[in-house]
Motif scaffolding. Structure first.
Motif, PDB file in Angstrom:
ATOM      1  N   VAL A   1       6.091  10.319  -1.657  1.00 11.28           N
ATOM      2  CA  VAL A   1       7.062   9.398  -1.040  1.00 11.28           C
ATOM      3  C   VAL A   1       7.105   9.639   0.469  1.00 11.28           C
ATOM      4  N   TYR A   2       7.077  10.938   0.849  1.00  8.77           N
ATOM      5  CA  TYR A   2       7.084  11.290   2.279  1.00  8.77           C
ATOM      6  C   TYR A   2       5.844  10.715   2.975  1.00  8.77           C
ATOM      7  N   ARG A   3       4.666  10.836   2.331  1.00 12.95           N
ATOM      8  CA  ARG A   3       3.437  10.280   2.908  1.00 12.95           C
ATOM      9  C   ARG A   3       3.534   8.753   3.049  1.00 12.95           C
ATOM     10  N   ALA A   4       4.119   8.119   2.046  1.00 16.64           N
ATOM     11  CA  ALA A   4       4.274   6.664   2.092  1.00 16.64           C
ATOM     12  C   ALA A   4       5.201   6.244   3.232  1.00 16.64           C
ATOM     13  N   LEU A   5       6.283   7.034   3.421  1.00 18.11           N
ATOM     14  CA  LEU A   5       7.213   6.726   4.512  1.00 18.11           C
ATOM     15  C   LEU A   5       6.538   6.896   5.867  1.00 18.11           C
ATOM     16  N   ILE A   6       5.716   7.932   5.998  1.00 16.32           N
ATOM     17  CA  ILE A   6       4.969   8.154   7.242  1.00 16.32           C
ATOM     18  C   ILE A   6       4.052   6.958   7.514  1.00 16.32           C
ATOM     19  N   LEU A   7       3.376   6.499   6.455  1.00 18.56           N
ATOM     20  CA  LEU A   7       2.475   5.342   6.597  1.00 18.56           C
ATOM     21  C   LEU A   7       3.240   4.107   7.080  1.00 18.56           C
ATOM     22  N   LEU A   8       4.452   3.901   6.561  1.00 21.50           N
ATOM     23  CA  LEU A   8       5.251   2.747   6.989  1.00 21.50           C
ATOM     24  C   LEU A   8       5.551   2.796   8.479  1.00 21.50           C
ATOM     25  N   VAL A   9       5.932   3.975   8.969  1.00 20.83           N
ATOM     26  CA  VAL A   9       6.263   4.116  10.394  1.00 20.83           C
ATOM     27  C   VAL A   9       5.020   3.905  11.256  1.00 20.83           C
TER      28      VAL A   9
ATOM     29  N   ALA B   1      -5.127   7.077   8.232  1.00 20.53           N
ATOM     30  CA  ALA B   1      -5.989   7.939   7.408  1.00 20.53           C
ATOM     31  C   ALA B   1      -5.395   9.341   7.295  1.00 20.53           C
ATOM     32  N   LEU B   2      -4.883   9.878   8.416  1.00 25.08           N
ATOM     33  CA  LEU B   2      -4.282  11.221   8.394  1.00 25.08           C
ATOM     34  C   LEU B   2      -3.050  11.268   7.498  1.00 25.08           C
ATOM     35  N   SER B   3      -2.252  10.176   7.522  1.00 27.65           N
ATOM     36  CA  SER B   3      -1.036  10.178   6.699  1.00 27.65           C
ATOM     37  C   SER B   3      -1.368  10.136   5.213  1.00 27.65           C
ATOM     38  N   ILE B   4      -2.403   9.362   4.837  1.00 29.05           N
ATOM     39  CA  ILE B   4      -2.781   9.264   3.422  1.00 29.05           C
ATOM     40  C   ILE B   4      -3.234  10.619   2.887  1.00 29.05           C
ATOM     41  N   PHE B   5      -3.948  11.391   3.753  1.00 33.04           N
ATOM     42  CA  PHE B   5      -4.426  12.713   3.319  1.00 33.04           C
ATOM     43  C   PHE B   5      -3.400  13.818   3.543  1.00 33.04           C
ATOM     44  N   GLY B   6      -2.190  13.431   3.983  1.00 26.45           N
ATOM     45  CA  GLY B   6      -1.125  14.416   4.109  1.00 26.45           C
ATOM     46  C   GLY B   6      -1.205  15.282   5.336  1.00 26.45           C
ATOM     47  N   ILE B   7      -2.033  14.919   6.318  1.00 24.36           N
ATOM     48  CA  ILE B   7      -2.185  15.736   7.531  1.00 24.36           C
ATOM     49  C   ILE B   7      -1.126  15.366   8.564  1.00 24.36           C
ATOM     50  N   ALA B   8      -0.829  14.077   8.689  1.00 25.47           N
ATOM     51  CA  ALA B   8       0.151  13.618   9.680  1.00 25.47           C
ATOM     52  C   ALA B   8       1.567  13.797   9.148  1.00 25.47           C
ATOM     53  N   THR B   9       2.486  14.189  10.046  1.00 24.60           N
ATOM     54  CA  THR B   9       3.903  14.287   9.700  1.00 24.60           C
ATOM     55  C   THR B   9       4.637  13.093  10.310  1.00 24.60           C
ATOM     56  N   MET B  10       5.959  13.062  10.101  1.00 31.57           N
ATOM     57  CA  MET B  10       6.751  11.970  10.662  1.00 31.57           C
ATOM     58  C   MET B  10       6.711  11.972  12.187  1.00 31.57           C
ATOM     59  N   TRP B  11       6.534  13.151  12.793  1.00 33.52           N
ATOM     60  CA  TRP B  11       6.483  13.213  14.266  1.00 33.52           C
ATOM     61  C   TRP B  11       5.210  12.538  14.794  1.00 33.52           C
ATOM     62  N   GLU B  12       4.076  12.773  14.119  1.00 33.60           N
ATOM     63  CA  GLU B  12       2.848  12.067  14.502  1.00 33.60           C
ATOM     64  C   GLU B  12       3.003  10.562  14.285  1.00 33.60           C
ATOM     65  N   ALA B  13       3.743  10.213  13.224  1.00 31.96           N
ATOM     66  CA  ALA B  13       3.990   8.795  12.943  1.00 31.96           C
ATOM     67  C   ALA B  13       4.763   8.137  14.082  1.00 31.96           C
ATOM     68  N   VAL B  14       5.745   8.873  14.617  1.00 33.55           N
ATOM     69  CA  VAL B  14       6.524   8.355  15.743  1.00 33.55           C
ATOM     70  C   VAL B  14       5.612   8.093  16.944  1.00 33.55           C
TER      71      VAL B  14
ATOM     72  N   VAL C   1       0.850  -1.206   0.000  1.00 34.35           N
ATOM     73  CA  VAL C   1       0.000   0.000   0.000  1.00 34.35           C
ATOM     74  C   VAL C   1       0.880   1.249   0.000  1.00 34.35           C
ATOM     75  N   SER C   2       1.950   1.237   0.826  1.00 32.17           N
ATOM     76  CA  SER C   2       2.872   2.376   0.868  1.00 32.17           C
ATOM     77  C   SER C   2       3.546   2.580  -0.485  1.00 32.17           C
ATOM     78  N   LEU C   3       3.914   1.478  -1.110  1.00 28.41           N
ATOM     79  CA  LEU C   3       4.544   1.563  -2.433  1.00 28.41           C
ATOM     80  C   LEU C   3       3.583   2.183  -3.445  1.00 28.41           C
ATOM     81  N   ALA C   4       2.306   1.770  -3.370  1.00 29.41           N
ATOM     82  CA  ALA C   4       1.291   2.331  -4.274  1.00 29.41           C
ATOM     83  C   ALA C   4       1.108   3.823  -4.024  1.00 29.41           C
ATOM     84  N   ILE C   5       1.105   4.249  -2.769  1.00 34.10           N
ATOM     85  CA  ILE C   5       0.944   5.675  -2.431  1.00 34.10           C
ATOM     86  C   ILE C   5       2.127   6.480  -2.959  1.00 34.10           C
TER      87      ILE C   5
END
Length: 661
Positions: free
Chosen positions: A308-316, A629-642, A287-291
């Motif tokens: 790519v940044y959104r996909a990386l956030i989703l992975l974390v 959901a937030l990461s897919i829509f670009g709302i979440a950053t890497m800090w929220e992912a952490v 899914v991350s690869l597709a995003i």
């Protein structure tokens, strides 16, 4: 036996800390390898904290001076500060991911972490990449602290293993390994020493601390003739003990084996998470690869770097740490907490089964009663025998039996017995004994034995436990033996009803009068009397197949004749302090205090463990779903992912440790 302990292989994504106490080196999944500190090194808190302090200094320095470092030639200053911090914090993750890829086990959480952070470095998000690894390392530290804390009660059990035995020889006392001591050897235990083997006290009296075995806080007074168990601590007097069991067959050896193998029986919830993680992780990767790939191709104006940044956030965010760490930790905490209270549970699967128990069946003798019988009445039936003659005859025929009733008759007789006068000895299970004593055919046993042998008598309804005697097929009289209820027996039944157990049942080989009286005294819902061992199994079968039954059946017993019933019940419990080896081996749960009130306590521990495990599942999945959901829509950053990864894992770990209290 129905339930043989066996090991189950771990799965690549399961993160289950199998055999924490053994530092199992053959883990197939990444997270265990990562958390076992390079295959079994002792957890060193000072070393871990020092490492974190160094990383934090580098990281904070980089954050403060990021603008200046970014403006150096090719941003080399930024790389010089952040890359060492990244490698220090993430080396174990990177190493484990690489090792697993070589082994063909690609999709696990270390793979997600590695791809996400290396991708962040590639798009020049260095602080975020280091932040992910740093907070992950902090999460690991708290996890290790929690695991070590939950291990402490079981570690205390392991530490009660005796190191030596003082054995009496012709040259005096020799200190030897407990494994070198044989049955019938004489050992001496001084004040402050651990009792190294199970045995009978033949000289001396003392107080022993049995807290490591049974959870009892009050020392127990022991005297000549009483049994003591390996692992007890002798407090005040010198004890001379005749060894009755080899070390490998002793109570402490069995307990250590049970505890060390407890994690091999996994609960259904743990198995579900293992399977879930196995399929979940590759789905997340694709899914991350597709995003990362599809939106820049399909959406006008979409940039590769943003997606790519959104996909990386989703992975974390998607790392299943909270689930795969906290669930086994919760069950391990439940097993450890129960062990601290003298309840040994052979696997987390039995914790789950205990939560569904609505029918509890007790054996009577040795479970609800003390099993310490005393002769209270001797009644000859004809002029050929007086009370002394009848007692002498009973003591002789019972001289080969280990049953508590036989022991009580020998104690009442109080004299040495010439066993050579007893020939053709035959023990008839559930009936009694037949033998030739002083050239006379003697029968000793229940009323059922007399009917079986067609012995005429008129004493069918005697109150109490009765041993009838017949000589040369003529009724000679009977001996009445009393047994006391355990102090907490009534409280045990009341506690079970308070926690929602719908039905309590008592099974006994005693007569209807005794069974009825005890059931009434204790408030037991139902009872079955005059049962043979195989008839007890039939009663359990009937309860298991009751129409409309929606819960599980637990059986609690202590004797060798209880082993088949313990094996057949949904949950089998054995009284482990003085219970038979066969019952303890067959049981799923062993109660070391011999206290029936521990049954309700075991169910309460199981329910609390189950509740905490499902709280963690709901919490982790709920939070991660929101942040995905937030990461897919670009709302979440890497800090929220952490936070969604490490923060959720930490909160789940802290929640899991509550089960120890």
């Amino acid at each position: 036996m129905k339930r043989k302990i066996h090991s189950e292989s771990t799965n690549c994504c399961s993160c289950e800390h199998e055999n924490y106490e053994n530092h199992n080196h053959d883990h197939n999944h990444s997270h265990d390898e990562n958390h076992n500190h390079d295959h079994g090194e002792e957890f060193n808190l000072k070393k871990e904290v020092f490492s974190l302090v160094v990383i934090l200094i580098l990281y904070v320095s980089g954050i403060i001076s990021e603008a200046q470092l970014h403006n150096t030639l090719y941003s080399i200053g930024e790389y010089l500060l952040f890359i060492p911090a990244y490698l220090l914090s993430g080396w174990s993750v990177l190493k484990t991911a690489g090792r697993n890829i070589v082994r063909g086990k690609v999709f696990d959480e270390t793979f997600l972490m590695t791809v996400a952070t290396l991708g962040a470095i590639a798009i020049h998000k260095l602080p975020e990449a280091v932040g992910v690894m740093l907070f992950y390392k902090i999460g690991e530290l708290f996890q290790d602290i929690a695991v070590n804390r939950s291990r402490s009660s079981i570690k205390a059990l392991l530490e009660v293993r005796p190191d030596y035995a003082n054995i009496k020889t012709e040259t005096g006392l020799n200190r030897v390994s407990p494994e070198a001591v044989k049955i019938d050897d004489i050992i001496f235990v001084k004040p402050g020493e651990k009792i190294p083997l199970d045995g009978e006290i033949i000289e001396g009296n003392s107080q022993v601390d049995a807290s490591a075995l049974t959870g009892e806080s009050v020392p127990r007074t022991v005297r000549v003739g009483e049994t003591v168990l390996a692992g007890m601590l002798n407090k005040i007097g010198v004890l001379t003990i005749k060894v009755t069991k080899l070390f490998d067959e002793s109570s402490i050896a069995k307990i250590l084996d049970l505890v060390q193998n407890a994690r091999s029986k996994k609960a259904e919830t743990e198995k579900f998470i293992t399977i879930f993680a196995r399929y979940y992780t590759p789905v997340v990767v694709f899914v991350s690869l597709a995003i990362a790939i599809l939106p820049p191709l399909l959406i006008p104006g979409a940039t590769s770097s943003e997606w790519v940044y959104r996909a990386l956030i989703l992975l974390v965010i998607s790392c299943p740490c909270g689930l795969v760490i906290s669930i086994p930790l919760g069950y391990f905490g439940g097993i450890g907490g129960a062990a601290k209270r003298g309840i040994l549970i052979k696997g987390s699967t039995f914790l789950d089964t205990l939560t569904k128990v609505n029918t509890v069946v007790f054996d009577k003798t040795g479970t609800l009663t003390k099993g310490t019988f005393k002769v209270t009445q001797i009644v000859p039936s004809n002029s050929d025998f007086n009370q002394y003659d009848l007692l002498t005859l009973a003591a002789k025929i019972e001289s080969h039996s280990n049953h508590p009733i036989a022991q009580s008759i020998r104690d009442a007789y109080g004299q040495s017995i010439d066993v050579s006068v007893v020939r053709d000895y035959e023990e008839i299970a559930g009936y009694g004994i037949k033998a030739n004593v002083d050239n006379k055919l003697v029968l000793a046993g229940s009323d059922r034995l007399l009917h079986k042998e067609n012995i005429a008598h008129e004493t069918c309804n005697v109150e109490g436990t009765v041993v009838h005697l017949a000589v040369d097929r003529i009724y000679a009289g009977y001996i009445v033996i009393a047994d006391e209820l355990k102090e907490d027996a009534r409280e045990a039944i009341q506690a079970l009803k308070r926690i929602g157990v719908e039905k309590t049942v008592m099974l006994t080989g005693d007569n209807q009068a005794i069974a009825s009286r005890i059931a009434l005294q204790l408030g037991i819902d139902d009872y079955e009397a005059e049962l043979l061992p195989e008839e007890k199994v039939s009663v359990i079968e009937k309860l298991l197949h009751t129409p409309g039954k929606h819960g599980k059946v637990a059986f609690i017993g202590d004797g060798i004749n209880d082993a088949p019933v313990i094996a057949r019940a949904d949950v089998g419990m054995a009284m482990g302090g003085l219970g038979s080896d066969a019952a303890i081996e067959t049981a799923d749960i062993v109660i070391m205090t011999d206290a029936p009130s521990k049954v309700a306590e075991a169910i309460q521990i199981a329910k609390k463990t189950h509740r905490i495990v499902w709280q963690n599942i709901a919490f982790a999945l709920g939070i991660k779903s929101i942040f995905i959901a937030l990461s897919i829509f670009g709302i979440a950053t890497m800090w929220e992912a952490v936070f969604a990864d490490v923060g959720v894992a930490l909160l789940a770990i802290f929640n899991a440790t509550r089960v120890m209290k």
